[in-house]
Write an enzyme that holds these catalytic residues in place. Sequence first.
Site, PDB file in Angstrom:
ATOM      1  N   ASP A   9      44.807  36.055  32.186  1.00 23.33           N
ATOM      2  CA  ASP A   9      43.621  36.656  32.787  1.00 23.33           C
ATOM      3  C   ASP A   9      43.977  38.114  33.043  1.00 23.33           C
ATOM      4  O   ASP A   9      44.703  38.433  33.984  1.00 23.33           O
ATOM      5  CB  ASP A   9      43.263  35.948  34.094  1.00 23.33           C
ATOM      6  CG  ASP A   9      42.117  36.646  34.839  1.00 23.33           C
ATOM      7  OD1 ASP A   9      41.471  37.523  34.237  1.00 23.33           O
ATOM      8  OD2 ASP A   9      41.887  36.304  36.018  1.00 23.33           O
ATOM      9  N   LYS A  71      40.888  48.225  33.102  1.00 19.49           N
ATOM     10  CA  LYS A  71      39.989  47.338  32.363  1.00 19.49           C
ATOM     11  C   LYS A  71      38.604  47.938  32.175  1.00 19.49           C
ATOM     12  O   LYS A  71      37.944  47.715  31.161  1.00 19.49           O
ATOM     13  CB  LYS A  71      39.898  45.999  33.096  1.00 19.49           C
ATOM     14  CG  LYS A  71      39.056  44.936  32.398  1.00 19.49           C
ATOM     15  CD  LYS A  71      39.174  43.614  33.151  1.00 19.49           C
ATOM     16  CE  LYS A  71      38.333  42.519  32.546  1.00 19.49           C
ATOM     17  NZ  LYS A  71      38.524  41.235  33.252  1.00 19.49           N
ATOM     18  N   GLU A 148      35.519  34.688  30.301  1.00 17.06           N
ATOM     19  CA  GLU A 148      36.072  34.213  31.572  1.00 17.06           C
ATOM     20  C   GLU A 148      35.310  33.010  32.152  1.00 17.06           C
ATOM     21  O   GLU A 148      35.942  32.047  32.603  1.00 17.06           O
ATOM     22  CB  GLU A 148      36.130  35.370  32.564  1.00 17.06           C
ATOM     23  CG  GLU A 148      37.218  36.373  32.196  1.00 17.06           C
ATOM     24  CD  GLU A 148      37.072  37.720  32.878  1.00 17.06           C
ATOM     25  OE1 GLU A 148      36.116  37.893  33.670  1.00 17.06           O
ATOM     26  OE2 GLU A 148      37.895  38.605  32.618  1.00 17.06           O
ATOM     27  N   ASP A 170      31.040  34.948  38.582  1.00 14.89           N
ATOM     28  CA  ASP A 170      32.337  35.617  38.493  1.00 14.89           C
ATOM     29  C   ASP A 170      32.202  37.081  38.905  1.00 14.89           C
ATOM     30  O   ASP A 170      31.801  37.932  38.121  1.00 14.89           O
ATOM     31  CB  ASP A 170      32.864  35.524  37.056  1.00 14.89           C
ATOM     32  CG  ASP A 170      34.264  36.111  36.902  1.00 14.89           C
ATOM     33  OD1 ASP A 170      34.832  36.562  37.917  1.00 14.89           O
ATOM     34  OD2 ASP A 170      34.782  36.125  35.782  1.00 14.89           O
TER      35      ASP A 170
END
Length: 294
Positions: A9, A71, A148, A170
Site C-alpha cells: 500500500d 503520491k 485500493e 477510503d
Amino acid sequence: MNELIIGIDLGTTNSEVSIVQNGTAVLIPIDQDDPILPSAVGISQDKTLLVGREAKNQYVLYPENTVLNIKRHMGTEQTFILADTHYQPEEISAMILKQLKGRAEAYLKSPITKAVITVPAYFSDVQRQATKKAGELAGLEVVRIINEPTAAALVYNAAQEVEKRILVYDLGGGTFDVSIVLMRQQVVEVIASHGNNQLGGNDFDDKIVAYIEKHLAEKNIDIAQNAKAQARIRRAAELAKITLSDNPYAQINEEYLIEDTKEPIHLSLELTRADYEAMITPYIDETLEAIHIA
C-alpha cells in the site's frame, strides 16, 4: 514452493507491506512491531538518504531537504530537489518502495522480486503507469496494480461465503474514493466508484495551518518566507488533528517558532473540536456527495 509476491500500500502519508500467509494478509513490521512506514524521503546533512520516520522527523529542521506527500504528484512532470539533485515523483516513490522491499526481505529471509501495488480507484492511466515505473526502479516486477477499495474488499471477503454488496469508503492522506463492490463466489466486482484524487487528510491539516497563520497574522507575524516555521506549524496542525480525534480541544504550542528576531516568537493557542469540525464540513460533505453519486 509458491513464489513470494508482496503486497504494497503506497500511501500519501504512510505506506505498508504485507504477505499472504495461510490465506491471511499479514502486515510486515517496519519498526519493531509497527507496520507503518511514513511516506517521507530526505537527505541528511551528511548526504545520507533517509526514508520513513527518520525523514519525517528531519522535516521540521530541514524542510528543503525532505519530500512528503509524493503520491499526489505521481504522473506529473514536477521535479523535486534533494541535495542539489532533481528527482521525478516516481524516483522518490521508488525510494519508499525499495525500503519496503528491504524490510520484507529481512522479515521473510528471502529475496523479493515481485509485488502487487494498490492505487486509488480514481488514479488515471498515467498515474498507474508512474506507480508501475516506481516499482521497477525499486527492483520490483509489478505483477498487478489493484484499486485500493478492491484490495480492501478482497481481504474482507476472504472469510465471507455469502454474496454481499458493500460500500468501501477510503479517505486517505491525499486521496479519497468510494466504491460499491459486489462480492460473490470469490469474485470481487466494482459496480460503481467516485472520488477526488486531491482530497485527503493533508487538506484537513491545511485548514488548521490556515487557522494558525490567521492567529499569527493578527499579531503581525508573517512566516511566509520562513520554511522551518512553516514545517513546524504543519507538524503541529497534524498533531492537533490527531488529538481532536479523542479530545474536545487541542492546545497548539510551539516555543521559539521564530528566533532570528529581536524577541523570540512563541506560538500558543487552542483549537476546539467544534471549530475544527466546522472547518472541515465542506470536505465531509464532498465525501457524502460522492457516496450518493456512487
